[in-house]
Design an enzyme around this catalytic site. Structure first.
Site, mmCIF file in Angstrom:
data_model
loop_
_atom_site.group_PDB
_atom_site.id
_atom_site.type_symbol
_atom_site.label_atom_id
_atom_site.label_comp_id
_atom_site.label_asym_id
_atom_site.label_seq_id
_atom_site.Cartn_x
_atom_site.Cartn_y
_atom_site.Cartn_z
ATOM 1 N N GLU A 147 8.734 53.701 -17.808
ATOM 2 C CA GLU A 147 9.284 52.354 -17.636
ATOM 3 C C GLU A 147 9.024 51.541 -18.911
ATOM 4 O O GLU A 147 7.928 51.617 -19.468
ATOM 5 C CB GLU A 147 8.518 51.734 -16.454
ATOM 6 N N ARG B 6 4.015 36.869 -17.526
ATOM 7 C CA ARG B 6 5.092 35.918 -17.198
ATOM 8 C C ARG B 6 4.977 35.490 -15.729
ATOM 9 O O ARG B 6 3.902 35.584 -15.149
ATOM 10 C CB ARG B 6 6.446 36.560 -17.532
ATOM 11 N N ALA C 187 15.702 43.000 -14.118
ATOM 12 C CA ALA C 187 15.311 42.251 -12.912
ATOM 13 C C ALA C 187 15.121 43.166 -11.692
ATOM 14 O O ALA C 187 14.330 42.846 -10.794
ATOM 15 C CB ALA C 187 16.348 41.179 -12.606
ATOM 16 N N TYR D 282 13.284 37.369 -25.631
ATOM 17 C CA TYR D 282 13.844 38.700 -25.904
ATOM 18 C C TYR D 282 14.249 38.910 -27.365
ATOM 19 O O TYR D 282 14.701 39.997 -27.726
ATOM 20 C CB TYR D 282 15.038 38.956 -24.973
ATOM 21 N N PRO E 176 20.372 45.100 -15.691
ATOM 22 C CA PRO E 176 21.157 43.873 -15.826
ATOM 23 C C PRO E 176 20.672 42.926 -16.920
ATOM 24 O O PRO E 176 19.471 42.721 -17.083
ATOM 25 C CB PRO E 176 21.038 43.209 -14.442
ATOM 26 N N ASN E 177 21.632 42.400 -17.638
ATOM 27 C CA ASN E 177 21.436 41.381 -18.676
ATOM 28 C C ASN E 177 20.796 41.907 -19.963
ATOM 29 O O ASN E 177 20.625 41.148 -20.913
ATOM 30 C CB ASN E 177 20.623 40.182 -18.141
ATOM 31 N N ASN F 85 14.536 50.722 -18.378
ATOM 32 C CA ASN F 85 14.211 49.299 -18.273
ATOM 33 C C ASN F 85 15.128 48.757 -17.166
ATOM 34 O O ASN F 85 16.275 48.388 -17.428
ATOM 35 C CB ASN F 85 14.471 48.570 -19.593
ATOM 36 N N HIS G 105 9.647 47.568 -20.774
ATOM 37 C CA HIS G 105 10.104 46.173 -20.743
ATOM 38 C C HIS G 105 9.918 45.574 -22.129
ATOM 39 O O HIS G 105 8.873 45.797 -22.753
ATOM 40 C CB HIS G 105 9.306 45.351 -19.723
ATOM 41 N N ARG H 73 20.593 35.848 -24.649
ATOM 42 C CA ARG H 73 19.749 35.313 -23.572
ATOM 43 C C ARG H 73 18.330 35.016 -24.091
ATOM 44 O O ARG H 73 17.756 35.804 -24.844
ATOM 45 C CB ARG H 73 19.678 36.298 -22.387
#
Ligand code: DQA
Length: 148
Positions: A98, A107, A77, A22, A9-10, A74, A100, A17
């Protein structure tokens, strides 16, 4: 060698965003980057992005029947919440890495928990687009060694 790259998502909203986190490049730029990497490295790549948890689970299950060799994921969320995506990765037993874009471990504390990291053979974070390249090459080398 067939690698599936899944974005959650996103990720389709990068470039819009939180550019401070990002960056300013868009999802289309990310697709171009991944396709170019795949071409250079003679990897057959499929791309998938969804904002829906169940659609991501469905895509992982389809990968089993398509005989996908490796998955770069990825989960965005859903990294921090989704036992369903973890279970799907476990169910198909396809080596997965994985990725990111940001460094999730520097964070918010809730981002320090990663369910997919429990099954992934490697996690790459905080390296932006380059992290996808690192993940694809790691999987390629891993799969080549496995077949020896
Ligand atoms: C992300 C990090 C997640 O915490 C966040 O929810 C995302 C993107 C990353 O690529 O840095 O949407 O997975």
């Amino acid at each position: 060698m067939k690698i599936l790259v899944i974005n959650g998502p996103n990720i389709n909203f990068i470039g819009i965003r939180e550019p401070g986190i990002y960056g300013s490049r868009t999802y289309e730029d990310l697709i171009d980057f991944i396709k170019k990497t795949a071409e250079e490295e003679a990897i057959e790549v499929s791309l998938f992005q969804s904002n829906h948890e169940g659609a991501i689970v469905d895509r992982i299950q389809e990968a089993y029947f398509e005989k996908i060799d490796g998955i770069v994921i990825n989960p965005a969320a859903y990294t921090h919440t989704s036992v369903a995506i973890l279970d799907a990765l476990k169910a198909v037993s396809i080596p997965s890495v994985e990725v990111h874009l940001s460094d999730i471990y520097s964070r918010d504390e809730f981002r320090h928990v990663s369910y997919p990291s429990l099954v992934c053979i490697k996690s790459v974070y905080g390296k932006g687009f380059e992290g996808y390249r690192e993940a694809m090459l790691f999987l390629r080398d891993y799969l080549e060694k496995k077949d020896l």
